[in-house]
Design a protein around this motif. Structure first.
Motif, PDB file in Angstrom:
ATOM      1  N   SER A   9      43.460  54.399  48.430  1.00 37.97           N
ATOM      2  CA  SER A   9      43.908  52.966  47.392  1.00 37.97           C
ATOM      3  C   SER A   9      44.270  51.936  46.770  1.00 37.97           C
ATOM      4  CB  SER A   9      45.205  54.006  46.329  1.00 37.97           C
ATOM      5  OG  SER A   9      45.119  55.481  46.218  1.00 37.97           O
ATOM      6  N   LEU A  10      45.494  51.275  48.286  1.00 38.30           N
ATOM      7  CA  LEU A  10      45.953  49.773  48.240  1.00 38.30           C
ATOM      8  C   LEU A  10      44.498  49.263  48.633  1.00 38.30           C
ATOM      9  CD1 LEU A  10      48.784  50.238  49.652  1.00 38.30           C
ATOM     10  CD2 LEU A  10      48.296  49.773  47.514  1.00 38.30           C
ATOM     11  N   LYS A  11      43.991  49.530  49.658  1.00 37.97           N
ATOM     12  CA  LYS A  11      42.470  48.651  49.702  1.00 37.97           C
ATOM     13  C   LYS A  11      41.296  48.899  48.875  1.00 37.97           C
ATOM     14  CE  LYS A  11      38.631  49.715  52.745  1.00 37.97           C
ATOM     15  NZ  LYS A  11      36.991  50.776  53.320  1.00 37.97           N
ATOM     16  N   ASN A  12      41.279  49.884  48.312  1.00 39.32           N
ATOM     17  CA  ASN A  12      40.208  49.713  47.092  1.00 39.32           C
ATOM     18  C   ASN A  12      40.639  49.138  45.828  1.00 39.32           C
ATOM     19  OD1 ASN A  12      38.572  51.713  47.694  1.00 39.32           O
ATOM     20  ND2 ASN A  12      39.404  53.379  47.104  1.00 39.32           N
ATOM     21  N   LEU A  13      42.199  48.091  45.321  1.00 40.91           N
ATOM     22  CA  LEU A  13      42.631  48.165  44.880  1.00 40.91           C
ATOM     23  C   LEU A  13      42.698  46.602  44.911  1.00 40.91           C
ATOM     24  CD1 LEU A  13      44.071  47.866  42.453  1.00 40.91           C
ATOM     25  CD2 LEU A  13      47.027  47.765  43.645  1.00 40.91           C
ATOM     26  N   ARG A  14      42.135  45.836  46.633  1.00 43.26           N
ATOM     27  CA  ARG A  14      42.073  44.749  46.585  1.00 43.26           C
ATOM     28  C   ARG A  14      40.829  44.153  46.514  1.00 43.26           C
ATOM     29  NH1 ARG A  14      43.571  45.608  52.523  1.00 43.26           N
ATOM     30  NH2 ARG A  14      45.449  46.555  51.390  1.00 43.26           N
ATOM     31  N   GLU A  15      39.543  45.716  47.236  1.00 39.72           N
ATOM     32  CA  GLU A  15      38.275  45.065  47.229  1.00 39.72           C
ATOM     33  C   GLU A  15      38.329  44.953  45.459  1.00 39.72           C
ATOM     34  OE1 GLU A  15      35.816  48.290  48.461  1.00 39.72           O
ATOM     35  OE2 GLU A  15      37.193  47.911  50.177  1.00 39.72           O
ATOM     36  N   GLU A  16      38.476  45.512  44.377  1.00 43.62           N
ATOM     37  CA  GLU A  16      38.339  45.429  43.237  1.00 43.62           C
ATOM     38  C   GLU A  16      39.019  43.804  42.592  1.00 43.62           C
ATOM     39  OE1 GLU A  16      36.527  46.776  41.454  1.00 43.62           O
ATOM     40  OE2 GLU A  16      36.443  47.799  42.468  1.00 43.62           O
ATOM     41  N   TYR A  17      39.796  43.657  42.886  1.00 43.46           N
ATOM     42  CA  TYR A  17      41.095  42.861  42.802  1.00 43.46           C
ATOM     43  C   TYR A  17      40.402  41.205  43.324  1.00 43.46           C
ATOM     44  CZ  TYR A  17      45.126  39.101  42.183  1.00 43.46           C
ATOM     45  OH  TYR A  17      46.049  38.620  41.504  1.00 43.46           O
ATOM     46  N   LYS A  18      39.716  41.101  44.255  1.00 45.98           N
ATOM     47  CA  LYS A  18      39.083  39.983  44.773  1.00 45.98           C
ATOM     48  C   LYS A  18      37.393  39.473  43.658  1.00 45.98           C
ATOM     49  CE  LYS A  18      39.876  40.591  50.071  1.00 45.98           C
ATOM     50  NZ  LYS A  18      39.514  41.246  50.622  1.00 45.98           N
ATOM     51  N   LYS A  19      37.138  41.479  42.747  1.00 48.49           N
ATOM     52  CA  LYS A  19      36.014  40.659  42.365  1.00 48.49           C
ATOM     53  C   LYS A  19      36.340  40.185  40.744  1.00 48.49           C
ATOM     54  CE  LYS A  19      33.626  45.169  43.771  1.00 48.49           C
ATOM     55  NZ  LYS A  19      33.145  46.252  43.538  1.00 48.49           N
ATOM     56  N   ILE A  20      37.617  40.026  40.298  1.00 51.23           N
ATOM     57  CA  ILE A  20      37.403  39.608  39.210  1.00 51.23           C
ATOM     58  C   ILE A  20      37.832  38.220  39.029  1.00 51.23           C
ATOM     59  CG2 ILE A  20      39.817  38.839  37.856  1.00 51.23           C
ATOM     60  CD1 ILE A  20      41.614  41.654  38.909  1.00 51.23           C
ATOM     61  N   TYR A  21      36.960  37.596  38.341  1.00 48.63           N
ATOM     62  CA  TYR A  21      36.956  36.350  37.807  1.00 48.63           C
ATOM     63  C   TYR A  21      37.630  35.315  37.131  1.00 48.63           C
ATOM     64  CZ  TYR A  21      34.215  31.538  35.587  1.00 48.63           C
ATOM     65  OH  TYR A  21      34.259  30.846  35.304  1.00 48.63           O
ATOM     66  N   TRP A  22      38.520  34.628  37.522  1.00 45.01           N
ATOM     67  CA  TRP A  22      39.895  33.486  36.764  1.00 45.01           C
ATOM     68  C   TRP A  22      38.888  32.209  36.836  1.00 45.01           C
ATOM     69  CZ3 TRP A  22      43.891  36.837  36.582  1.00 45.01           C
ATOM     70  CH2 TRP A  22      43.458  37.136  37.314  1.00 45.01           C
ATOM     71  N   PRO A  23      39.130  32.377  35.686  1.00 50.50           N
ATOM     72  CA  PRO A  23      38.781  31.152  34.655  1.00 50.50           C
ATOM     73  C   PRO A  23      39.526  29.556  35.413  1.00 50.50           C
ATOM     74  CG  PRO A  23      39.275  32.084  32.927  1.00 50.50           C
ATOM     75  CD  PRO A  23      39.302  32.998  34.539  1.00 50.50           C
ATOM     76  N   ASN A  24      39.251  28.789  34.665  1.00 50.25           N
ATOM     77  CA  ASN A  24      39.815  27.525  35.294  1.00 50.25           C
ATOM     78  C   ASN A  24      40.007  26.187  34.087  1.00 50.25           C
ATOM     79  OD1 ASN A  24      37.340  25.622  34.035  1.00 50.25           O
ATOM     80  ND2 ASN A  24      36.925  25.517  35.564  1.00 50.25           N
ATOM     81  N   LYS A  25      41.137  26.041  33.623  1.00 49.91           N
ATOM     82  CA  LYS A  25      41.952  25.560  33.731  1.00 49.91           C
ATOM     83  C   LYS A  25      40.714  24.867  31.787  1.00 49.91           C
ATOM     84  CE  LYS A  25      46.131  22.355  31.842  1.00 49.91           C
ATOM     85  NZ  LYS A  25      46.822  21.551  32.405  1.00 49.91           N
ATOM     86  N   LYS A  26      39.416  24.236  32.225  1.00 50.19           N
ATOM     87  CA  LYS A  26      38.665  23.738  31.411  1.00 50.19           C
ATOM     88  C   LYS A  26      38.263  24.770  30.898  1.00 50.19           C
ATOM     89  CE  LYS A  26      35.132  20.937  31.142  1.00 50.19           C
ATOM     90  NZ  LYS A  26      34.237  19.843  32.068  1.00 50.19           N
ATOM     91  N   GLU A  27      37.466  25.269  31.256  1.00 49.01           N
ATOM     92  CA  GLU A  27      37.201  27.187  30.729  1.00 49.01           C
ATOM     93  C   GLU A  27      37.777  27.639  29.334  1.00 49.01           C
ATOM     94  OE1 GLU A  27      34.027  28.341  34.087  1.00 49.01           O
ATOM     95  OE2 GLU A  27      36.009  29.174  33.958  1.00 49.01           O
ATOM     96  N   VAL A  28      39.215  27.880  29.796  1.00 50.95           N
ATOM     97  CA  VAL A  28      40.587  28.101  29.019  1.00 50.95           C
ATOM     98  C   VAL A  28      40.291  27.591  28.136  1.00 50.95           C
ATOM     99  CG1 VAL A  28      42.606  28.664  28.869  1.00 50.95           C
ATOM    100  CG2 VAL A  28      41.359  29.395  30.483  1.00 50.95           C
ATOM    101  N   TYR A  29      40.413  26.421  27.654  1.00 52.94           N
ATOM    102  CA  TYR A  29      40.297  25.298  26.696  1.00 52.94           C
ATOM    103  C   TYR A  29      40.003  24.949  25.137  1.00 52.94           C
ATOM    104  CZ  TYR A  29      41.021  20.697  24.319  1.00 52.94           C
ATOM    105  OH  TYR A  29      41.359  19.733  23.271  1.00 52.94           O
ATOM    106  N   HIS A  30      38.227  25.504  26.390  1.00 51.28           N
ATOM    107  CA  HIS A  30      37.126  25.734  25.162  1.00 51.28           C
ATOM    108  C   HIS A  30      37.001  26.844  24.869  1.00 51.28           C
ATOM    109  CE1 HIS A  30      34.939  22.295  27.696  1.00 51.28           C
ATOM    110  NE2 HIS A  30      35.503  21.746  27.717  1.00 51.28           N
ATOM    111  N   VAL A  31      37.105  28.791  25.415  1.00 50.11           N
ATOM    112  CA  VAL A  31      37.516  29.529  24.676  1.00 50.11           C
ATOM    113  C   VAL A  31      38.640  29.177  23.973  1.00 50.11           C
ATOM    114  CG1 VAL A  31      38.307  31.742  25.042  1.00 50.11           C
ATOM    115  CG2 VAL A  31      36.251  30.078  26.048  1.00 50.11           C
ATOM    116  N   THR A  32      39.841  28.799  24.018  1.00 59.67           N
ATOM    117  CA  THR A  32      41.084  27.970  23.235  1.00 59.67           C
ATOM    118  C   THR A  32      40.221  28.131  21.357  1.00 59.67           C
ATOM    119  OG1 THR A  32      42.325  28.367  24.339  1.00 59.67           O
ATOM    120  CG2 THR A  32      43.409  27.459  22.474  1.00 59.67           C
TER     121      THR A  32
END
Length: 71
Positions: A9-32
């Motif tokens: 379960s922890l291995k699967n959690l780590r693999e799924e966590y790596k797939k998450i796309y984290w936006p940068n500050k500029k993208e967050v600002y534009h969407v806001t």
């Protein structure tokens, strides 16, 4: 259904966590900014139609009162 395996379960959690796309500050600002602008637009749109609808209903109500002879 198999037994629960914490290591797997922890291995699967780590693999799924790596797939998450984290936006940068500029993208967050534009969407806001986009969300704020859309919110302001919808608020003004609602205010406009609410005011117009209220105006029409008040005038129709007054016309009906005068026609019927109400107070």
């Amino acid at each position: 259904m198999g037994k629960f395996n914490l290591g797997e379960s922890l291995k699967n959690l780590r693999e799924e966590y790596k797939k998450i796309y984290w936006p940068n500050k500029k993208e967050v600002y534009h969407v806001t900014v986009i969300v704020i602008l859309i919110t302001i637009f919808i608020a003004l749109y609602t205010l406009l139609f609410d005011t117009a609808f209220s105006f029409v209903l008040t005038n129709v109500s007054n016309i009906i009162k005068n026609f019927i002879g109400g107070a």
